[in-house]
Write a protein that holds these residues in place. Sequence first.
Motif, PDB file in Angstrom:
ATOM      1  N   ARG A   5       0.864  -1.255  -0.086  1.00 55.86           N
ATOM      2  CA  ARG A   5      -0.108   0.111   0.016  1.00 55.86           C
ATOM      3  C   ARG A   5       0.914   1.149   0.009  1.00 55.86           C
ATOM      4  O   ARG A   5       2.009   1.206   0.462  1.00 55.86           O
ATOM      5  CB  ARG A   5      -0.894  -0.010   1.339  1.00 55.86           C
ATOM      6  CG  ARG A   5      -0.229  -0.186   2.616  1.00 55.86           C
ATOM      7  CD  ARG A   5      -1.126  -0.141   3.644  1.00 55.86           C
ATOM      8  NE  ARG A   5      -0.380  -0.416   4.958  1.00 55.86           N
ATOM      9  CZ  ARG A   5      -0.401   0.576   5.909  1.00 55.86           C
ATOM     10  NH1 ARG A   5      -1.017   1.710   5.714  1.00 55.86           N
ATOM     11  NH2 ARG A   5       0.187  -0.098   7.076  1.00 55.86           N
ATOM     12  N   PHE A  54     -10.387  12.654  -7.962  1.00 56.53           N
ATOM     13  CA  PHE A  54     -10.911  11.656  -7.411  1.00 56.53           C
ATOM     14  C   PHE A  54     -11.693  10.618  -8.539  1.00 56.53           C
ATOM     15  O   PHE A  54     -11.595   9.523  -8.652  1.00 56.53           O
ATOM     16  CB  PHE A  54     -11.666  11.618  -6.402  1.00 56.53           C
ATOM     17  CG  PHE A  54     -10.972  11.878  -5.083  1.00 56.53           C
ATOM     18  CD1 PHE A  54     -10.359  10.602  -4.339  1.00 56.53           C
ATOM     19  CD2 PHE A  54     -10.365  12.911  -4.601  1.00 56.53           C
ATOM     20  CE1 PHE A  54      -9.653  10.657  -3.251  1.00 56.53           C
ATOM     21  CE2 PHE A  54      -9.540  13.007  -3.347  1.00 56.53           C
ATOM     22  CZ  PHE A  54      -9.163  11.760  -2.855  1.00 56.53           C
ATOM     23  N   ILE A  57      -9.015   9.108 -10.573  1.00 56.67           N
ATOM     24  CA  ILE A  57      -8.379   7.985  -9.960  1.00 56.67           C
ATOM     25  C   ILE A  57      -9.205   6.840 -10.191  1.00 56.67           C
ATOM     26  O   ILE A  57      -8.658   5.655 -10.347  1.00 56.67           O
ATOM     27  CB  ILE A  57      -8.065   8.499  -8.547  1.00 56.67           C
ATOM     28  CG1 ILE A  57      -6.748   9.369  -8.341  1.00 56.67           C
ATOM     29  CG2 ILE A  57      -7.537   7.377  -7.726  1.00 56.67           C
ATOM     30  CD1 ILE A  57      -6.897  10.163  -7.172  1.00 56.67           C
ATOM     31  N   ARG A  58     -10.501   6.862  -9.587  1.00 57.19           N
ATOM     32  CA  ARG A  58     -11.440   5.758  -9.825  1.00 57.19           C
ATOM     33  C   ARG A  58     -11.509   5.235 -11.302  1.00 57.19           C
ATOM     34  O   ARG A  58     -11.590   3.911 -11.449  1.00 57.19           O
ATOM     35  CB  ARG A  58     -12.751   6.254  -9.239  1.00 57.19           C
ATOM     36  CG  ARG A  58     -13.029   6.248  -7.934  1.00 57.19           C
ATOM     37  CD  ARG A  58     -14.377   6.356  -7.277  1.00 57.19           C
ATOM     38  NE  ARG A  58     -15.413   6.781  -8.156  1.00 57.19           N
ATOM     39  CZ  ARG A  58     -15.493   8.408  -8.151  1.00 57.19           C
ATOM     40  NH1 ARG A  58     -14.870   8.977  -7.414  1.00 57.19           N
ATOM     41  NH2 ARG A  58     -16.319   8.812  -9.016  1.00 57.19           N
ATOM     42  N   LEU A  61      -8.488   3.110 -11.822  1.00 59.63           N
ATOM     43  CA  LEU A  61      -8.305   1.913 -11.011  1.00 59.63           C
ATOM     44  C   LEU A  61      -9.223   0.830 -11.789  1.00 59.63           C
ATOM     45  O   LEU A  61      -8.977  -0.322 -11.342  1.00 59.63           O
ATOM     46  CB  LEU A  61      -8.771   2.124  -9.386  1.00 59.63           C
ATOM     47  CG  LEU A  61      -7.619   3.125  -8.842  1.00 59.63           C
ATOM     48  CD1 LEU A  61      -8.321   3.251  -7.344  1.00 59.63           C
ATOM     49  CD2 LEU A  61      -6.397   2.352  -8.704  1.00 59.63           C
ATOM     50  N   ILE A  69      -8.759   1.950  -3.396  1.00 59.26           N
ATOM     51  CA  ILE A  69      -8.458   3.255  -2.749  1.00 59.26           C
ATOM     52  C   ILE A  69      -9.621   3.374  -1.748  1.00 59.26           C
ATOM     53  O   ILE A  69     -10.667   3.112  -1.492  1.00 59.26           O
ATOM     54  CB  ILE A  69      -8.701   4.569  -3.675  1.00 59.26           C
ATOM     55  CG1 ILE A  69      -8.134   5.682  -3.046  1.00 59.26           C
ATOM     56  CG2 ILE A  69      -9.906   4.615  -4.247  1.00 59.26           C
ATOM     57  CD1 ILE A  69      -7.780   6.712  -4.131  1.00 59.26           C
ATOM     58  N   VAL A  71     -10.409   6.406   1.543  1.00 56.86           N
ATOM     59  CA  VAL A  71     -10.192   7.859   1.692  1.00 56.86           C
ATOM     60  C   VAL A  71     -10.990   7.976   3.222  1.00 56.86           C
ATOM     61  O   VAL A  71     -11.831   7.676   3.564  1.00 56.86           O
ATOM     62  CB  VAL A  71     -10.716   8.592   0.832  1.00 56.86           C
ATOM     63  CG1 VAL A  71     -10.569  10.259   1.077  1.00 56.86           C
ATOM     64  CG2 VAL A  71     -10.424   8.688  -0.585  1.00 56.86           C
ATOM     65  N   VAL A  80      -5.422   9.332   2.407  1.00 56.98           N
ATOM     66  CA  VAL A  80      -5.879   8.457   1.208  1.00 56.98           C
ATOM     67  C   VAL A  80      -4.802   7.233   1.086  1.00 56.98           C
ATOM     68  O   VAL A  80      -3.632   7.440   1.445  1.00 56.98           O
ATOM     69  CB  VAL A  80      -5.737   9.343  -0.203  1.00 56.98           C
ATOM     70  CG1 VAL A  80      -5.842   8.442  -1.382  1.00 56.98           C
ATOM     71  CG2 VAL A  80      -6.445  10.541  -0.074  1.00 56.98           C
ATOM     72  N   GLU A  81      -5.376   5.960   1.110  1.00 56.22           N
ATOM     73  CA  GLU A  81      -4.885   4.958   1.071  1.00 56.22           C
ATOM     74  C   GLU A  81      -4.842   4.064  -0.241  1.00 56.22           C
ATOM     75  O   GLU A  81      -5.949   3.819  -0.497  1.00 56.22           O
ATOM     76  CB  GLU A  81      -4.961   3.987   2.180  1.00 56.22           C
ATOM     77  CG  GLU A  81      -4.047   2.649   2.357  1.00 56.22           C
ATOM     78  CD  GLU A  81      -4.474   2.144   3.631  1.00 56.22           C
ATOM     79  OE1 GLU A  81      -3.376   1.532   4.213  1.00 56.22           O
ATOM     80  OE2 GLU A  81      -5.681   1.938   4.024  1.00 56.22           O
ATOM     81  N   LEU A  82      -3.810   3.977  -1.038  1.00 53.23           N
ATOM     82  CA  LEU A  82      -4.111   3.053  -2.228  1.00 53.23           C
ATOM     83  C   LEU A  82      -3.437   1.541  -1.897  1.00 53.23           C
ATOM     84  O   LEU A  82      -2.136   1.541  -1.470  1.00 53.23           O
ATOM     85  CB  LEU A  82      -3.213   3.649  -3.335  1.00 53.23           C
ATOM     86  CG  LEU A  82      -3.282   2.994  -4.754  1.00 53.23           C
ATOM     87  CD1 LEU A  82      -4.670   2.905  -5.329  1.00 53.23           C
ATOM     88  CD2 LEU A  82      -2.387   3.628  -5.881  1.00 53.23           C
TER      89      LEU A  82
END
Length: 170
Positions: A5, A54, A57-58, A61, A69, A71, A80-82
Amino acid sequence: MFDNRILISNPGKLYGRLHIEDLHRDDYVSSLRNRLLAEVFYLTGDIERYGTGFVRIREALVDYPGLAIAVEEMGEFFKVELRHSTEQVAEQVCRLLTALDRPKTRRELQNPLQLQHREHFRSAYLRPALDAALIAMTPPEKPRAADRQYVLTEKGRKKLLHRIRVDSQN
């Protein structure tokens, strides 16, 4: 940065009337905290449009089903964590093991799995399988060799047989 992550935290909460649940929709409306700074980023080409990050980003992904992701706001911080799903990694590694019926090159493995992005294939499929010692590179003394191939290890064969048995019972 961690093995599975990437964590980004920022002081401050979401600005204006924006809430975490809004970021999961495509029609959210963001507010600018500093118009001058936003204009600088826009003019230098570092951002394309205001308030679309965002959504983009979505959309990106979607091509990487093993990534998720998350948030959240924590006190006065925005986080924010990926992350890479371990369930997805296991599924991806099993797909790789199934395709490895004989020694094969990266391209010979990538094609039947219908994966086009080389770096994603390496990080989500090859690297976890190599790290778990389920597959090995040949020749091992030349990791950058043009004729490099991948083979199942004994551990990989056992994992694959176990997976086949479990699938046949279900």
